[in-house]
Design an enzyme around this catalytic site. Structure first.
Site, PDB file in Angstrom:
ATOM      1  N   ALA A  66      21.112  22.101  11.731  1.00 46.88           N
ATOM      2  CA  ALA A  66      22.273  21.211  11.630  1.00 46.88           C
ATOM      3  C   ALA A  66      23.439  21.970  11.022  1.00 46.88           C
ATOM      4  O   ALA A  66      23.268  22.717  10.056  1.00 46.88           O
ATOM      5  CB  ALA A  66      21.949  19.980  10.779  1.00 46.88           C
ATOM      6  N   CYS A  67      24.631  21.797  11.594  1.00 47.43           N
ATOM      7  CA  CYS A  67      25.854  22.376  11.043  1.00 47.43           C
ATOM      8  C   CYS A  67      26.870  21.254  10.868  1.00 47.43           C
ATOM      9  O   CYS A  67      26.700  20.168  11.420  1.00 47.43           O
ATOM     10  CB  CYS A  67      26.410  23.481  11.948  1.00 47.43           C
TER      11      CYS A  67
END
Length: 677
Positions: free
Chosen positions: A178-179
């Site tokens: 996840a970013c």
């Protein structure tokens, strides 16, 4: 869906400059020229703002700047193959293959799935090589179209976990990627891990991508069978409790792109190590940071975790401060400053049908107020609401520090500890201590192995009960009075300040506010100022004014500098300067971040110089603010208002002059926009 890339969005073997600040505006021009964006400069500004958060260079000499923007009308890819590579911060040097991913600000999630497929393809060496060997724009369009509209279903997993018999010596790993933006790095990390695992013997890996497109949770049966977990994230992991008890490797998302084999080997080692770090049953959405992306260890250190937890607590506390402080300021505006002496009586004993006069009986004494009637009553009501909100700030700080460390089980004991801190007079220092204590204790209790029948009660009853008891006992029996004495001493010191000592404090606060422009140091100064605001003493109001004035300087100064010496700034910076002044007037220091990220060694010292001047002048002139936020728009709550304006104007002039001088002394060529080709 509209074709995401066309030949007029492709530039081959061009020289767009050596920095993102030069390359991205050219790509934005391509998007605007194709009719897919209404404003090239706005698109470039949004993309550069995203670039300032973290570099978008990835392995293989590729960069993927990306953003959502109000200027974008259709999901679009702009492509450039550079004759002269540019420095996008990639792990293996400069990048010559550049994709600008431009998404509409209000777009749905369908196009994000397509954009994520491109990001996944970029981890395949054959695809990147094909992009370098293409001779025409049509070939580039065909290559990209093939990966964003594949004939077969795209998958993020290697060999299915269920395909290998139990006991076959295979290590089963579940990974979360996840970013912050959730467009590119999330999916590149997923495929980087997946493809690397596919090339390794005796490894099965399943990835859950928590990006902007729809999230498909990993099957609970796969999680149950997993030997280890990898969290490659720059934001909190959703539903982290699913992985409780599993050995875990944690890092930022970029490490999974750059070092997938290393992370998988660490996970394999952790699976057989009885002392490996495990996901606690008490933890949920604790956030990770960009700094973690370069960490070599398998988990975040305690120092980093506590720092992040304190920042989380401050972030959750700020809405209470902002709402409560502004309501207090509005109360003074309507009811007059003397209303603070009788607001509780006026708000509770009067009503719209029974409005107060100038003379009100308060605690057995007759008091005369400057205002009367509806104005005085409304002012008292607003003040009462603001006081209620301000009454939560220490508890919120403590509660959400504990939450960041231990998840939901930490919230209740954290709030309890904060409330006890207020009762004992330990203030925000006590809130910091109780938040950390509650988080650590709750985390420790949650890591204990208990019978299954007790396990369901742990996060709801047992952990909050025992942690609240321990934190409360520690505060009443050991820590409360010493911390209260520290707060009393701090208050006495602040109230005793005058002359040169007050000016020195103003300089220090000004430097802190402008050092990282919304980062931990900036937030520490802001917390110091807001913590004492609810007391209403004169020293606290002077500190609040100095902090707010200094925080307003950087965006305003940079806006002025872009108007005065336009040629020293890139087109994106020039565009950003058109709105930065408004952010500055609103006390949003983050408006200066794009400038600082692009040229930190010249911009940050210049901003600190102006901030120090403003803080010193604000203190010297005795400026006080009853409002914790709002900038120039709460001038009615600042006295003397002219001193506030003078301090900001002086700091702005110093910072603007300093940044212009430093830019002139530096590399002018780097700041001069390259002509469009």
């Amino acid at each position: 869906m509209t074709q995401i890339i066309t030949t007029d969005l492709v530039a081959l073997d061009v020289d767009f400059g050596a920095r993102p600040q030069e390359v991205i505006p050219h790509l934005a021009d391509l998007v605007a020229a194709s009719g897919r964006a209404t404003d090239a400069q706005l698109l470039a500004t949004d993309a550069l703002a995203r670039e300032a958060k973290s570099d978008t260079g990835v392995p293989g000499g590729v960069a993927i700047p990306h953003c959502r923007s109000e200027a974008v009308t259709k999901p679009t890819l702009a492509f450039a193959r550079l004759a002269q590579p540019a420095a996008f911060g990639g792990p293996d040097g400069d990048a010559d293959i550049i994709f600008l991913i431009a998404a509409p600000a209000g777009g749905g999630k369908a196009h994000l799935k397509i954009l994520s497929k491109l990001a996944r393809a970029l981890v395949r060496k054959t695809f990147v090589q094909s992009l370098r060997e293409a001779t025409t724009a049509e070939e580039i369009v065909a290559l990209v179209t093939d990966v964003v509209h594949p004939p077969a279903k795209d998958a993020t997993t290697a060999t299915p976990a269920a395909s290998t018999p139990a006991g076959a010596g295979v290590t089963k790993i579940v990974a979360i990627t996840a970013c912050p933006t959730g467009i590119a790095h999330t999916y590149m990390a997923a495929d980087s891990l997946t493809q690397t695992a596919a090339e390794m013997d005796a490894v099965e890996l399943v990835v859950e991508t928590q990006g902007s497109s729809a999230v498909t949770p990993v099957d609970p049966a796969i999680i149950a069978a997993a030997d280890a977990v990898i969290f490659a994230t720059d934001v909190g992991v959703k539903d982290k409790a699913r992985f409780a008890g599993k050995p875990v490797i944690e890092s930022g998302v970029k490490r999974a792109i750059n070092e997938p084999a290393v992370m998988i080997k660490e996970a394999i080692a952790a699976a057989t190590d009885p002392n490996a770090t495990k996901v606690s049953a008490a933890t949920t959405e604790a956030s990770s940071s960009e700094d973690a992306s370069s960490a070599a260890g398998s988990s975040l250190g305690w120092g980093k975790r506590i720092q992040q937890a304190v920042m989380t607590g401050v972030s959750y506390m700020i809405p209470f401060v902002a709402a409560g402080g502004l309501l207090l300021a509005l109360g003074f505006l309507f009811g007059g400053y003397d209303m603070a002496n009788g607001w509780q009586t006026i708000a509770t004993e009067y009503s719209l049908s029974n409005l107060p006069t100038h003379d009100v009986m308060v605690d057995g004494s007759l008091m005369t107020f400057d205002h009367s009637g509806l104005s005085l009553y409304i002012g008292a009501v607003l003040f009462a609401i603001g006081q209620a909100a301000m009454g939560f700030i220490v508890a919120a700080l403590s509660g959400y520090i504990a939450y960041a460390l231990a998840g939901r089980p930490g919230i209740a004991p954290g709030f309890v500890g904060g409330a006890i801190s207020v009762t004992l007079g330990a203030g925000f220092i006590g809130g910091l201590v109780t938040g950390i204590l509650a988080g650590v204790i709750a985390l420790w209790i949650g890591s204990r192995k208990v019978p299954r029948i007790v396990g369901s009660l742990m996060p709801v009853v047992i952990i909050p009960l025992l942690t609240s008891l321990l934190v409360g006992a520690l505060m009443f029996l050991l820590l409360g009075r010493p911390l209260a004495n520290i707060m009393t001493g701090l208050g006495d010191w602040l109230n005793s300040m005058s002359g040169s000592s007050a000016v020195l404090l103003g300089i220090i606060l000004g430097l802190m506010m402008c050092f990282d422009l919304g980062g931990p140091v900036n937030k520490a100064a802001y917390l110091f100022a807001t913590a004492g605001l609810s007391t209403g003493d004169e020293a606290s109001m002077k500190i609040m004014a100095a902090v707010m004035a200094a925080g307003m300087v950087p965006p305003i100064a940079l806006s002025v500098a872009t108007f005065v010496r336009k040629n020293l700034f890139t087109p994106a910076e020039q565009e950003n300067g058109k709105s930065a002044w408004l952010l500055g007037l609103s006390f949003i220091s983050e408006g200066a971040i794009p400038f600082a990220a692009a040229d930190p060694f010249r911009v940050i010292p210049a901003m600190m110089a102006g901030g120090a001047v403003t803080g010193a002048l604000s203190m010297a002139l005795g400026v006080g603010s009853r409002a914790p936020h709002g900038g120039l728009f709460v001038l009615f709550a600042i006295s003397p208002w002219w001193g506030f304006i003078v301090a900001i104007a002086a700091g702005t002039l110093v910072s603007a002059a300093a940044v212009i001088i430093l830019k002139q002394l530096g590399n002018k060529k780097a700041a001069t926009p390259t002509p469009a080709t």
